[in-house]
Design a protein around this motif. Structure first.
Motif, PDB file in Angstrom:
ATOM      1  N   GLU A  87     -31.956  -7.192 114.731  1.00 32.53           N
ATOM      2  CA  GLU A  87     -32.112  -7.402 116.171  1.00 32.53           C
ATOM      3  C   GLU A  87     -33.193  -8.435 116.459  1.00 32.53           C
ATOM      4  O   GLU A  87     -33.026  -9.281 117.343  1.00 32.53           O
ATOM      5  N   ARG A  88     -34.253  -8.410 115.687  1.00 32.13           N
ATOM      6  CA  ARG A  88     -35.337  -9.377 115.865  1.00 32.13           C
ATOM      7  C   ARG A  88     -34.830 -10.798 115.573  1.00 32.13           C
ATOM      8  O   ARG A  88     -35.166 -11.747 116.280  1.00 32.13           O
ATOM      9  N   ALA A  89     -33.995 -10.926 114.545  1.00 30.78           N
ATOM     10  CA  ALA A  89     -33.412 -12.241 114.214  1.00 30.78           C
ATOM     11  C   ALA A  89     -32.510 -12.716 115.352  1.00 30.78           C
ATOM     12  O   ALA A  89     -32.528 -13.899 115.716  1.00 30.78           O
ATOM     13  N   ALA A  90     -31.736 -11.797 115.925  1.00 32.42           N
ATOM     14  CA  ALA A  90     -30.858 -12.156 117.045  1.00 32.42           C
ATOM     15  C   ALA A  90     -31.673 -12.544 118.274  1.00 32.42           C
ATOM     16  O   ALA A  90     -31.320 -13.494 118.983  1.00 32.42           O
ATOM     17  N   LEU A  91     -32.758 -11.835 118.523  1.00 26.35           N
ATOM     18  CA  LEU A  91     -33.606 -12.156 119.675  1.00 26.35           C
ATOM     19  C   LEU A  91     -34.293 -13.508 119.497  1.00 26.35           C
ATOM     20  O   LEU A  91     -34.411 -14.281 120.454  1.00 26.35           O
ATOM     21  N   GLU A  92     -34.706 -13.820 118.277  1.00 23.23           N
ATOM     22  CA  GLU A  92     -35.311 -15.134 118.014  1.00 23.23           C
ATOM     23  C   GLU A  92     -34.292 -16.247 118.234  1.00 23.23           C
ATOM     24  O   GLU A  92     -34.590 -17.267 118.862  1.00 23.23           O
ATOM     25  N   LEU A  93     -33.091 -16.058 117.717  1.00 22.91           N
ATOM     26  CA  LEU A  93     -32.041 -17.067 117.913  1.00 22.91           C
ATOM     27  C   LEU A  93     -31.722 -17.209 119.401  1.00 22.91           C
ATOM     28  O   LEU A  93     -31.528 -18.319 119.900  1.00 22.91           O
ATOM     29  N   THR A  94     -31.714 -16.098 120.114  1.00 26.02           N
ATOM     30  CA  THR A  94     -31.473 -16.124 121.562  1.00 26.02           C
ATOM     31  C   THR A  94     -32.552 -16.931 122.274  1.00 26.02           C
ATOM     32  O   THR A  94     -32.240 -17.774 123.125  1.00 26.02           O
ATOM     33  N   GLU A  95     -33.794 -16.672 121.940  1.00 24.53           N
ATOM     34  CA  GLU A  95     -34.886 -17.404 122.602  1.00 24.53           C
ATOM     35  C   GLU A  95     -34.801 -18.893 122.316  1.00 24.53           C
ATOM     36  O   GLU A  95     -34.907 -19.713 123.224  1.00 24.53           O
ATOM     37  N   GLN A  96     -34.624 -19.245 121.057  1.00 24.36           N
ATOM     38  CA  GLN A  96     -34.557 -20.666 120.725  1.00 24.36           C
ATOM     39  C   GLN A  96     -33.310 -21.319 121.316  1.00 24.36           C
ATOM     40  O   GLN A  96     -33.368 -22.460 121.783  1.00 24.36           O
ATOM     41  N   GLY A  97     -32.189 -20.610 121.313  1.00 19.68           N
ATOM     42  CA  GLY A  97     -30.963 -21.153 121.876  1.00 19.68           C
ATOM     43  C   GLY A  97     -30.998 -21.262 123.391  1.00 19.68           C
ATOM     44  O   GLY A  97     -30.313 -22.096 123.975  1.00 19.68           O
ATOM     45  N   THR A  98     -31.822 -20.452 124.027  1.00 20.94           N
ATOM     46  CA  THR A  98     -31.969 -20.491 125.482  1.00 20.94           C
ATOM     47  C   THR A  98     -32.991 -21.540 125.895  1.00 20.94           C
ATOM     48  O   THR A  98     -32.839 -22.182 126.928  1.00 20.94           O
ATOM     49  N   ASP A 122     -18.572 -14.238 111.096  1.00 16.73           N
ATOM     50  CA  ASP A 122     -17.928 -13.784 112.336  1.00 16.73           C
ATOM     51  C   ASP A 122     -18.966 -13.287 113.341  1.00 16.73           C
ATOM     52  O   ASP A 122     -18.869 -13.568 114.540  1.00 16.73           O
ATOM     53  N   GLN A 123     -19.949 -12.554 112.868  1.00 13.75           N
ATOM     54  CA  GLN A 123     -21.003 -12.056 113.747  1.00 13.75           C
ATOM     55  C   GLN A 123     -21.872 -13.198 114.262  1.00 13.75           C
ATOM     56  O   GLN A 123     -22.269 -13.197 115.430  1.00 13.75           O
ATOM     57  N   LEU A 124     -22.162 -14.167 113.404  1.00 12.51           N
ATOM     58  CA  LEU A 124     -22.932 -15.337 113.845  1.00 12.51           C
ATOM     59  C   LEU A 124     -22.164 -16.124 114.903  1.00 12.51           C
ATOM     60  O   LEU A 124     -22.749 -16.569 115.892  1.00 12.51           O
ATOM     61  N   ALA A 125     -20.865 -16.273 114.705  1.00 14.48           N
ATOM     62  CA  ALA A 125     -20.044 -16.969 115.699  1.00 14.48           C
ATOM     63  C   ALA A 125     -20.087 -16.227 117.031  1.00 14.48           C
ATOM     64  O   ALA A 125     -20.218 -16.849 118.101  1.00 14.48           O
ATOM     65  N   ALA A 126     -20.017 -14.903 116.979  1.00 14.79           N
ATOM     66  CA  ALA A 126     -20.099 -14.099 118.198  1.00 14.79           C
ATOM     67  C   ALA A 126     -21.477 -14.224 118.834  1.00 14.79           C
ATOM     68  O   ALA A 126     -21.592 -14.354 120.061  1.00 14.79           O
ATOM     69  N   LEU A 127     -22.513 -14.227 118.024  1.00  9.59           N
ATOM     70  CA  LEU A 127     -23.880 -14.334 118.534  1.00  9.59           C
ATOM     71  C   LEU A 127     -24.113 -15.679 119.220  1.00  9.59           C
ATOM     72  O   LEU A 127     -24.626 -15.731 120.341  1.00  9.59           O
ATOM     73  N   VAL A 128     -23.705 -16.746 118.580  1.00  8.41           N
ATOM     74  CA  VAL A 128     -23.853 -18.084 119.176  1.00  8.41           C
ATOM     75  C   VAL A 128     -23.048 -18.173 120.474  1.00  8.41           C
ATOM     76  O   VAL A 128     -23.539 -18.671 121.500  1.00  8.41           O
ATOM     77  N   SER A 129     -21.840 -17.675 120.456  1.00  5.16           N
ATOM     78  CA  SER A 129     -20.987 -17.709 121.649  1.00  5.16           C
ATOM     79  C   SER A 129     -21.581 -16.864 122.767  1.00  5.16           C
ATOM     80  O   SER A 129     -21.549 -17.260 123.948  1.00  5.16           O
ATOM     81  N   LEU A 130     -22.118 -15.706 122.417  1.00  2.00           N
ATOM     82  CA  LEU A 130     -22.738 -14.832 123.411  1.00  2.00           C
ATOM     83  C   LEU A 130     -23.955 -15.489 124.052  1.00  2.00           C
ATOM     84  O   LEU A 130     -24.137 -15.426 125.268  1.00  2.00           O
TER      85      LEU A 130
END
Length: 157
Positions: A87-98, A122-130
């Protein structure tokens, strides 16, 4: 406070939002964990100052069983001990992507590699798309000043 534009009464935006909603349904059914999806939606919405989406995704996450403690700590996730490493990795990617405009190189290789340690392609593709999708929703709602506070879980099906 009223929104500057009513999406539901304007044919073009109504069609556009329906397409975004279809993309959202596809992502909800993806292999990316539902809890991670709500955390990502909430964090991007906080960063973008989207009151409507912050309200919506906080309520949806609570309705889905997320704890209030974790939701209260999303804005300070780096210092919080209640999130998994994934979750921390996803939140970091979210912050940088935002916050793409805030850094010259966009998303760092380190943030990407960390996310890739926890999520398959597949999960990374969903994460980037989200991340892209919630940023689109945030921008629309901020531009039209969509009021926050009245959202009810499941309101949009």
């Amino acid at each position: 406070m009223d929104a500057r534009l009513d999406y539901l009464s304007t044919p073009l935006t109504l069609k556009f939002v329906k397409h975004l909603s279809s993309a959202g349904a596809l992502l909800r059914d993806s292999a990316l964990p539902a809890a991670t999806q709500e955390l990502v939606r909430l964090r991007a919405s906080q960063i973008n100052g989207c009151g409507f989406c912050t309200d919506m995704h906080t309520k949806e996450a609570l309705h889905a069983g997320e704890s209030q403690q974790r939701l209260h700590l999303v804005a300070a996730w780096r210092e919080a001990t209640v999130f998994t490493e994934a979750e921390r990795a996803a939140l970091e990617l979210t912050e940088q992507g935002t916050r793409i405009a805030d850094s010259a190189g966009g998303v760092t290789d380190q943030a990407w590699a960390n996310a890739a340690k926890h999520y398959d392609d597949d999960q990374l593709a969903a994460l980037v798309s989200l991340i892209a999708l919630i940023n689109a929703y945030n921008r629309m709602n901020v531009i039209v000043r969509q009021p926050a506070g009245d959202y009810q879980p499941g309101m949009f099906g």
